[in-house]
Enzyme design. Sequence first.
Site, PDB file in Angstrom:
ATOM      1  N   HIS A   8       0.837  -1.214   0.000  1.00 37.92           N
ATOM      2  CA  HIS A   8       0.000   0.000   0.000  1.00 37.92           C
ATOM      3  C   HIS A   8       0.866   1.256   0.000  1.00 37.92           C
ATOM      4  CE1 HIS A   8      -3.344   2.705   1.058  1.00 37.92           C
ATOM      5  NE2 HIS A   8      -2.464   3.266   1.889  1.00 37.92           N
ATOM      6  N   GLU A   9       1.896   1.275   0.841  1.00 41.96           N
ATOM      7  CA  GLU A   9       2.774   2.439   0.891  1.00 41.96           C
ATOM      8  C   GLU A   9       3.559   2.594  -0.410  1.00 41.96           C
ATOM      9  OE1 GLU A   9       2.274   4.538   3.119  1.00 41.96           O
ATOM     10  OE2 GLU A   9       1.023   3.220   4.331  1.00 41.96           O
ATOM     11  N   HIS A  50       1.673   4.587  -2.848  1.00 41.54           N
ATOM     12  CA  HIS A  50       1.851   6.037  -2.748  1.00 41.54           C
ATOM     13  C   HIS A  50       3.113   6.490  -3.482  1.00 41.54           C
ATOM     14  CE1 HIS A  50      -1.515   6.715  -0.186  1.00 41.54           C
ATOM     15  NE2 HIS A  50      -1.038   6.020   0.833  1.00 41.54           N
TER      16      HIS A  50
END
Length: 228
Positions: free
Chosen positions: A101-102, A105
């Site tokens: 998920h990070e 980004h």
Amino acid sequence: MYYSMFDSTYLLVIIGMLLAGWASSRVKSTFNKYNDLETEKRIAGKDAAQLILQGAGIHNVRIEPIRGQLTDHYDPQNKVLRLSEATYASTSVAAVAVAAHECGHAVQDAQNYGFLRLRAALVPVVNIGSQAAMPLIFIGLLMQWMGLVKLGIFAFTLVLLFQIVTLPVEFDASKRALQILEGQGVFSMAELPGARKVLRAAAFTYVAAAISTALQLFRLILISRRRD
């Protein structure tokens, strides 16, 4: 009569607090559940992150450990992906999902994703607004200066705007994470549903936060109108 009306608005705050508390509890319980489930390939969070970044052609982002649990975040200004102790070295389904998920980004940053840029642009204004909103409203109500109250409400509205803009950023990052994980073959088909549950639970905390802020904003508007 006035104090009764005033006190009743606290119900909105209580509802918001309960919703935020439930969302936080849900993400922790979901993370803990899948943190006990090892991935078949035994890939640690940091290694999965490195694999994903390389696969996306991103070579200027460092991966660093950070203390705490669920403190994972991507720092676009310094190009650093910080993974919590519970994620960095762990080979669990939850850890790899959070790391991915990070990375989502970081991919957004590399591709100049519009909402990420908008959120970054709002940060300085929102920081000022979040600090000034309640003092302005309190002083305005105390001194009966409704113009000051309205200015405080406007400042608080900026906080809600920031949280609303955050929603597509977080949901898109999770979508990218799942696509990357499937494409890289990090998870088996049996592990993907668990990863989805972890990411959905994490995303819902942002939804809950936005709803909680909206309820508090509504309460402030009710108080303002009552004073008028």
